[in-house]
Design a protein around this motif. Structure first.
Motif, PDB file in Angstrom:
ATOM      1  N   ASP A 129      22.970   9.345  10.291  1.00 23.93           N
ATOM      2  CA  ASP A 129      22.311   8.693  11.436  1.00 23.93           C
ATOM      3  C   ASP A 129      23.029   9.011  12.741  1.00 23.93           C
ATOM      4  N   ALA A 130      24.360   9.015  12.715  1.00 24.20           N
ATOM      5  CA  ALA A 130      25.128   9.336  13.925  1.00 24.20           C
ATOM      6  C   ALA A 130      24.908  10.781  14.350  1.00 24.20           C
ATOM      7  N   MET A 131      24.813  11.699  13.409  1.00 27.28           N
ATOM      8  CA  MET A 131      24.594  13.106  13.748  1.00 27.28           C
ATOM      9  C   MET A 131      23.222  13.323  14.373  1.00 27.28           C
ATOM     10  N   LEU A 132      22.202  12.667  13.839  1.00 30.95           N
ATOM     11  CA  LEU A 132      20.856  12.827  14.393  1.00 30.95           C
ATOM     12  C   LEU A 132      20.746  12.249  15.804  1.00 30.95           C
ATOM     13  N   LYS A 133      21.496  11.191  16.081  1.00 27.19           N
ATOM     14  CA  LYS A 133      21.442  10.558  17.402  1.00 27.19           C
ATOM     15  C   LYS A 133      22.350  11.255  18.422  1.00 27.19           C
ATOM     16  N   VAL A 137      19.488  17.964  16.249  1.00 29.06           N
ATOM     17  CA  VAL A 137      19.598  18.594  14.931  1.00 29.06           C
ATOM     18  C   VAL A 137      18.585  17.938  13.998  1.00 29.06           C
ATOM     19  N   GLN A 138      18.388  18.589  12.843  1.00 23.74           N
ATOM     20  CA  GLN A 138      17.473  18.086  11.826  1.00 23.74           C
ATOM     21  C   GLN A 138      18.231  17.907  10.523  1.00 23.74           C
ATOM     22  N   LEU A 139      17.975  16.779   9.858  1.00 24.98           N
ATOM     23  CA  LEU A 139      18.584  16.529   8.553  1.00 24.98           C
ATOM     24  C   LEU A 139      17.756  17.244   7.490  1.00 24.98           C
ATOM     25  N   LEU A 149      31.244  11.808  -4.335  1.00 30.08           N
ATOM     26  CA  LEU A 149      31.131  12.748  -3.223  1.00 30.08           C
ATOM     27  C   LEU A 149      29.666  13.118  -2.986  1.00 30.08           C
ATOM     28  N   CYS A 150      29.227  13.029  -1.747  1.00 29.98           N
ATOM     29  CA  CYS A 150      27.863  13.418  -1.357  1.00 29.98           C
ATOM     30  C   CYS A 150      27.935  14.063   0.025  1.00 29.98           C
ATOM     31  N   THR A 151      27.057  15.031   0.243  1.00 22.76           N
ATOM     32  CA  THR A 151      27.097  15.874   1.434  1.00 22.76           C
ATOM     33  C   THR A 151      25.767  15.842   2.148  1.00 22.76           C
ATOM     34  N   ALA A 152      25.791  15.631   3.461  1.00 23.13           N
ATOM     35  CA  ALA A 152      24.598  15.718   4.299  1.00 23.13           C
ATOM     36  C   ALA A 152      24.527  17.118   4.901  1.00 23.13           C
ATOM     37  N   VAL A 153      23.312  17.699   4.901  1.00 18.88           N
ATOM     38  CA  VAL A 153      23.096  19.062   5.405  1.00 18.88           C
ATOM     39  C   VAL A 153      22.207  18.970   6.640  1.00 18.88           C
ATOM     40  N   ILE A 154      22.689  19.478   7.776  1.00 20.15           N
ATOM     41  CA  ILE A 154      21.921  19.460   9.015  1.00 20.15           C
ATOM     42  C   ILE A 154      21.710  20.893   9.488  1.00 20.15           C
TER      43      ILE A 154
END
Length: 272
Positions: A129-133, A137-139, A149-154
């Protein structure tokens, strides 16, 4: 498979680290990225195929990248794998092609890549949420590899991805535990095929219509009844009719001349 092909594997304990390792292997030698194998507890292995010399070079460069992140677990180069291994393990080059065909085309391709890994799902959601705001960028999706462990890809431009990842790191540390981060400015096409992408960003390739005409079933041939021939009088042309009309009077005149000749008794010169 080629008889002189080799198999290369580099194992890490972080998904961003294994993606960065795979990117370095692809850019350092002429190899093909088959995919990743995730066995839990954060262990991820990047698998490449190619000629033996290229695979050795790619594995060494990939291992150096993993060591820079402090995530290298093991590495291996296997020349000429036997067919039995090809059948059992996911190490064939055709697997990447099949995966891409089934998944479809991603609308986020050809953009810079950012990966942010956390330990715990709440930290991942807050960081995303912080990266999108923070930037444009697009998630694209997220990946789970076990051990929390989990990874968000933007995806986005290089500047926007860098700003977004920095904002996501601070938010992940505030909520939970931050694990690793990776920014790849220009990912190659082979790497694109192995990245997690949500269904909303995929476009399925529709097959082209067949332009050949379909075979039509032949209908049964029916015999047609021909009309009966009728006898009709022939119509003479006008020239033929005139010729007939001219011939008929000539015969009548001859008979009339014969009838008009005087008999011998009526002739004065007739002698008794």
């Amino acid at each position: 498979m080629m008889t002189d092909s080799a198999l290369g594997l580099v194992c890490t304990r972080s998904f961003p680290a294994v993606v960065g390792t795979a990117d370095m292997m692809l850019k350092s030698a002429g190899v093909t990225l088959v995919g990743y194998e995730k066995i839990g507890s954060g262990y991820c292995t990047a698998i490449v195929r190619g000629k033996t010399a290229d695979v050795r070079l790619a594995v060494e460069e990939g291992a150096k990248t993993a060591e820079q992140f402090g995530q290298l677990v093991s590495k291996m180069v296997l020349p000429r794998p036997l067919p039995n291994l090809e059948v059992i393990f996911p190490i064939g080059t055709h697997l990447a092609q099949m995966q891409q065909e089934q998944r479809g085309y991603s609308r986020l391709s050809n953009q810079s890549l950012g990966l942010l890994e956390t330990r715990g799902f709440p930290a991942l959601v807050g960081a995303a949420d912080a990266m999108l705001k923070a930037a444009d960028v697009q998630l694209a999706g997220y990946e789970k590899i076990g051990d929390g462990l989990c990874t968000a890809v933007i995806r986005g431009s290089v500047a926007n991805v860098a700003v977004a990842v920095e904002a996501g790191m601070f938010e992940a540390e505030r909520i939970g535990e931050f694990s690793a981060v990776m920014v790849i400015p220009r990912p190659l096409e082979d790497l694109e095929h192995t990245l997690p992408v949500a269904e909303c960003w995929l476009e399925k390739v529709e097959p082209l219509p067949i332009l050949m005409p379909k075979r039509r079933q032949r209908e049964k041939e029916h015999l047609l009844a021909l009309p009966e021939l009728e006898k009709t009088p022939l119509r003479l042309q006008q020239s033929q009719q005139e010729s007939l009309e001219l011939e008929i009077p000539q015969e009548e005149t001859v008979e009339e001349e014969v009838q008009r000749q005087p008999s011998p008794r009526e002739n004065p010169d007739y002698l008794d």
